[in-house]
Write a protein that holds these residues in place. Structure first.
Motif, PDB file in Angstrom:
ATOM      1  N   GLN A  23       8.029 -14.624 -15.077  1.00 41.53           N
ATOM      2  CA  GLN A  23       9.164 -15.004 -14.250  1.00 41.53           C
ATOM      3  C   GLN A  23      10.065 -13.787 -14.007  1.00 41.53           C
ATOM      4  O   GLN A  23      10.301 -12.982 -14.897  1.00 41.53           O
ATOM      5  N   ASN A  24      10.510 -13.648 -12.770  1.00 44.62           N
ATOM      6  CA  ASN A  24      11.469 -12.610 -12.374  1.00 44.62           C
ATOM      7  C   ASN A  24      10.863 -11.203 -12.355  1.00 44.62           C
ATOM      8  O   ASN A  24      11.580 -10.219 -12.167  1.00 44.62           O
ATOM      9  N   GLU A  25       9.558 -11.111 -12.518  1.00 49.95           N
ATOM     10  CA  GLU A  25       8.894  -9.810 -12.527  1.00 49.95           C
ATOM     11  C   GLU A  25       8.536  -9.390 -11.098  1.00 49.95           C
ATOM     12  O   GLU A  25       8.212 -10.222 -10.258  1.00 49.95           O
ATOM     13  N   THR A  26       8.608  -8.090 -10.841  1.00 52.01           N
ATOM     14  CA  THR A  26       8.195  -7.539  -9.549  1.00 52.01           C
ATOM     15  C   THR A  26       7.043  -6.573  -9.784  1.00 52.01           C
ATOM     16  O   THR A  26       7.174  -5.614 -10.550  1.00 52.01           O
ATOM     17  N   VAL A  27       5.920  -6.848  -9.123  1.00 51.58           N
ATOM     18  CA  VAL A  27       4.725  -6.032  -9.274  1.00 51.58           C
ATOM     19  C   VAL A  27       4.372  -5.451  -7.913  1.00 51.58           C
ATOM     20  O   VAL A  27       4.202  -6.189  -6.936  1.00 51.58           O
ATOM     21  N   THR A  28       4.272  -4.132  -7.837  1.00 46.76           N
ATOM     22  CA  THR A  28       3.916  -3.448  -6.604  1.00 46.76           C
ATOM     23  C   THR A  28       2.442  -3.051  -6.671  1.00 46.76           C
ATOM     24  O   THR A  28       2.011  -2.367  -7.613  1.00 46.76           O
ATOM     25  N   ILE A  29       1.675  -3.498  -5.693  1.00 50.84           N
ATOM     26  CA  ILE A  29       0.226  -3.288  -5.675  1.00 50.84           C
ATOM     27  C   ILE A  29      -0.101  -2.265  -4.594  1.00 50.84           C
ATOM     28  O   ILE A  29       0.302  -2.412  -3.440  1.00 50.84           O
ATOM     29  N   PHE A  30      -0.834  -1.217  -4.984  1.00 53.11           N
ATOM     30  CA  PHE A  30      -1.166  -0.178  -4.010  1.00 53.11           C
ATOM     31  C   PHE A  30      -2.615   0.253  -4.209  1.00 53.11           C
ATOM     32  O   PHE A  30      -3.281  -0.129  -5.171  1.00 53.11           O
ATOM     33  N   GLY A  31      -3.096   1.062  -3.277  1.00 52.44           N
ATOM     34  CA  GLY A  31      -4.466   1.556  -3.338  1.00 52.44           C
ATOM     35  C   GLY A  31      -4.982   1.837  -1.950  1.00 52.44           C
ATOM     36  O   GLY A  31      -4.316   1.539  -0.952  1.00 52.44           O
ATOM     37  N   PRO A  32      -6.157   2.419  -1.839  1.00 57.40           N
ATOM     38  CA  PRO A  32      -6.705   2.780  -0.531  1.00 57.40           C
ATOM     39  C   PRO A  32      -6.928   1.564   0.364  1.00 57.40           C
ATOM     40  O   PRO A  32      -7.106   0.442  -0.123  1.00 57.40           O
ATOM     41  N   SER A  33      -6.935   1.793   1.659  1.00 56.24           N
ATOM     42  CA  SER A  33      -7.267   0.719   2.601  1.00 56.24           C
ATOM     43  C   SER A  33      -8.663   0.198   2.308  1.00 56.24           C
ATOM     44  O   SER A  33      -9.586   0.965   2.011  1.00 56.24           O
ATOM     45  N   GLY A  34      -8.805  -1.132   2.363  1.00 55.54           N
ATOM     46  CA  GLY A  34     -10.107  -1.740   2.124  1.00 55.54           C
ATOM     47  C   GLY A  34     -10.479  -1.913   0.670  1.00 55.54           C
ATOM     48  O   GLY A  34     -11.599  -2.328   0.347  1.00 55.54           O
ATOM     49  N   SER A  35      -9.531  -1.641  -0.237  1.00 55.30           N
ATOM     50  CA  SER A  35      -9.855  -1.714  -1.660  1.00 55.30           C
ATOM     51  C   SER A  35      -9.769  -3.133  -2.224  1.00 55.30           C
ATOM     52  O   SER A  35     -10.212  -3.375  -3.337  1.00 55.30           O
ATOM     53  N   GLY A  36      -9.173  -4.058  -1.465  1.00 56.07           N
ATOM     54  CA  GLY A  36      -9.109  -5.449  -1.915  1.00 56.07           C
ATOM     55  C   GLY A  36      -7.717  -5.966  -2.210  1.00 56.07           C
ATOM     56  O   GLY A  36      -7.553  -7.072  -2.730  1.00 56.07           O
ATOM     57  N   LYS A  37      -6.686  -5.195  -1.855  1.00 48.89           N
ATOM     58  CA  LYS A  37      -5.302  -5.600  -2.163  1.00 48.89           C
ATOM     59  C   LYS A  37      -4.934  -6.909  -1.474  1.00 48.89           C
ATOM     60  O   LYS A  37      -4.423  -7.843  -2.109  1.00 48.89           O
ATOM     61  N   SER A  38      -5.162  -6.978  -0.174  1.00 48.12           N
ATOM     62  CA  SER A  38      -4.818  -8.197   0.568  1.00 48.12           C
ATOM     63  C   SER A  38      -5.685  -9.370   0.142  1.00 48.12           C
ATOM     64  O   SER A  38      -5.217 -10.514   0.096  1.00 48.12           O
ATOM     65  N   THR A  39      -6.941  -9.094  -0.182  1.00 45.82           N
ATOM     66  CA  THR A  39      -7.824 -10.159  -0.666  1.00 45.82           C
ATOM     67  C   THR A  39      -7.288 -10.749  -1.958  1.00 45.82           C
ATOM     68  O   THR A  39      -7.349 -11.968  -2.173  1.00 45.82           O
ATOM     69  N   LEU A  40      -6.732  -9.910  -2.823  1.00 47.84           N
ATOM     70  CA  LEU A  40      -6.135 -10.408  -4.060  1.00 47.84           C
ATOM     71  C   LEU A  40      -4.996 -11.368  -3.768  1.00 47.84           C
ATOM     72  O   LEU A  40      -4.922 -12.466  -4.344  1.00 47.84           O
ATOM     73  N   LYS A 197       6.955  -1.963 -11.796  1.00 46.02           N
ATOM     74  CA  LYS A 197       5.617  -2.135 -12.358  1.00 46.02           C
ATOM     75  C   LYS A 197       4.618  -1.999 -11.217  1.00 46.02           C
ATOM     76  O   LYS A 197       4.830  -2.571 -10.150  1.00 46.02           O
ATOM     77  N   THR A 198       3.556  -1.246 -11.433  1.00 48.17           N
ATOM     78  CA  THR A 198       2.552  -1.063 -10.390  1.00 48.17           C
ATOM     79  C   THR A 198       1.171  -1.469 -10.878  1.00 48.17           C
ATOM     80  O   THR A 198       0.870  -1.404 -12.072  1.00 48.17           O
ATOM     81  N   LEU A 199       0.357  -1.904  -9.918  1.00 43.61           N
ATOM     82  CA  LEU A 199      -1.061  -2.135 -10.136  1.00 43.61           C
ATOM     83  C   LEU A 199      -1.805  -1.423  -9.013  1.00 43.61           C
ATOM     84  O   LEU A 199      -1.475  -1.605  -7.843  1.00 43.61           O
ATOM     85  N   GLN A 200      -2.783  -0.630  -9.382  1.00 44.10           N
ATOM     86  CA  GLN A 200      -3.577   0.080  -8.389  1.00 44.10           C
ATOM     87  C   GLN A 200      -4.931  -0.613  -8.247  1.00 44.10           C
ATOM     88  O   GLN A 200      -5.605  -0.897  -9.244  1.00 44.10           O
ATOM     89  N   VAL A 201      -5.298  -0.881  -7.001  1.00 45.58           N
ATOM     90  CA  VAL A 201      -6.591  -1.488  -6.718  1.00 45.58           C
ATOM     91  C   VAL A 201      -7.492  -0.428  -6.094  1.00 45.58           C
ATOM     92  O   VAL A 201      -7.155   0.170  -5.070  1.00 45.58           O
ATOM     93  N   ILE A 202      -8.625  -0.188  -6.736  1.00 41.49           N
ATOM     94  CA  ILE A 202      -9.590   0.797  -6.236  1.00 41.49           C
ATOM     95  C   ILE A 202     -10.974   0.154  -6.283  1.00 41.49           C
ATOM     96  O   ILE A 202     -11.440  -0.247  -7.350  1.00 41.49           O
ATOM     97  N   GLY A 203     -11.592   0.058  -5.119  1.00 38.75           N
ATOM     98  CA  GLY A 203     -12.962  -0.481  -5.065  1.00 38.75           C
ATOM     99  C   GLY A 203     -13.088  -1.855  -5.644  1.00 38.75           C
ATOM    100  O   GLY A 203     -14.114  -2.193  -6.255  1.00 38.75           O
ATOM    101  N   GLY A 204     -12.061  -2.684  -5.462  1.00 44.41           N
ATOM    102  CA  GLY A 204     -12.122  -4.063  -5.926  1.00 44.41           C
ATOM    103  C   GLY A 204     -11.812  -4.274  -7.384  1.00 44.41           C
ATOM    104  O   GLY A 204     -11.949  -5.368  -7.917  1.00 44.41           O
ATOM    105  N   ASN A 205     -11.347  -3.198  -8.045  1.00 50.17           N
ATOM    106  CA  ASN A 205     -10.984  -3.290  -9.465  1.00 50.17           C
ATOM    107  C   ASN A 205      -9.528  -2.855  -9.664  1.00 50.17           C
ATOM    108  O   ASN A 205      -9.012  -2.042  -8.905  1.00 50.17           O
ATOM    109  N   LEU A 206      -8.916  -3.404 -10.709  1.00 48.87           N
ATOM    110  CA  LEU A 206      -7.537  -3.038 -11.037  1.00 48.87           C
ATOM    111  C   LEU A 206      -7.529  -1.843 -11.973  1.00 48.87           C
ATOM    112  O   LEU A 206      -8.294  -1.772 -12.928  1.00 48.87           O
ATOM    113  N   ASP A 207      -6.623  -0.910 -11.691  1.00 50.99           N
ATOM    114  CA  ASP A 207      -6.384   0.229 -12.575  1.00 50.99           C
ATOM    115  C   ASP A 207      -4.884   0.326 -12.754  1.00 50.99           C
ATOM    116  O   ASP A 207      -4.167   0.851 -11.905  1.00 50.99           O
TER     117      ASP A 207
END
Length: 208
Positions: A23-40, A197-207
């Protein structure tokens, strides 16, 4: 925990995604185009088919919620705002109508003012709005009834610096009042650098 995701896979795009959001957490998701961010985000919004793994909201399986109720709890906003009907009023009435609640015009006007749109905008034609104005109306529509989780898919792409600031100030103020979580996909380097807080998506995986 507000949201837990275990071994989430979607088609051949995402593989074995695990994450938790409080609750109340903000997570910023980034990574190359086509890596699966929007799919997530789409999977979390229950807009994707062929999903395996577990998504739990408030300790219950996402699929145990009626879809209409789930989308009230998990609200999804996209880059190209899709507005309905003819006027801004049509769009800001919609959240009340789907919940069968009386329309609160004072609240609508207060929220318009919070994103630097004057009261006359209620009766503006959707077709006459600029891109930045459309995006602000769409965000208001998502937050008239605050969700538990707000999913933002590159909503500031293409907006000028002033409009970005207005949109984020409004979202952050609403979050501070209502304590919802935010998962935000972005390519904006400043948003990534300023992220708590960040999450990086690369090739369909979280890093992370």
């Amino acid at each position: 925990m507000l949201l837990t995701v275990q071994n989430l896979s979607v088609n051949n795009i995402l593989s074995n995604i695990n994450l938790t959001v409080d609750q109340n957490e903000t997570v910023t998701i980034f990574g190359p185009s086509g890596s699966g961010k929007s799919t997530l985000l789409k999977a979390l919004a229950r807009l994707e088919n062929h999903v395996s793994g577990e998504i739990n909201l408030l300790d219950k399986p996402a699929t145990s919620y009626p879809i209409g109720r789930y989308r009230q709890l998990v609200s999804y906003a996209v880059q190209s705002a899709n507005l309905f009907g003819q006027t801004v009023r049509d769009n800001l009435d919609l959240p009340f109508n789907v919940r069968q609640k009386s329309i609160d015009e004072d609240l609508q006007k207060t929220m318009l003012a919070a994103v630097d749109l004057d009261l006359t905008f209620l009766d503006k034609q959707v077709a006459d709005l600029s891109g930045g104005q459309r995006q602000r109306v769409a965000v208001l529509r998502n937050l008239i009834f605050p969700p538990k989780i707000l999913l933002l898919d590159e909503i500031t792409t293409g907006l000028d610096a002033t409009t970005k600031q207005v949109v984020w100030h409004f979202i952050n103020e609403e979050q501070s009042k209502h304590h919802f979580a935010i998962l935000s996909v972005t390519h904006d380097q400043q948003e990534i650098q300023n992220a708590k807080k960040t999450l990086q998506v690369i090739g369909g995986n979280l890093d992370d």
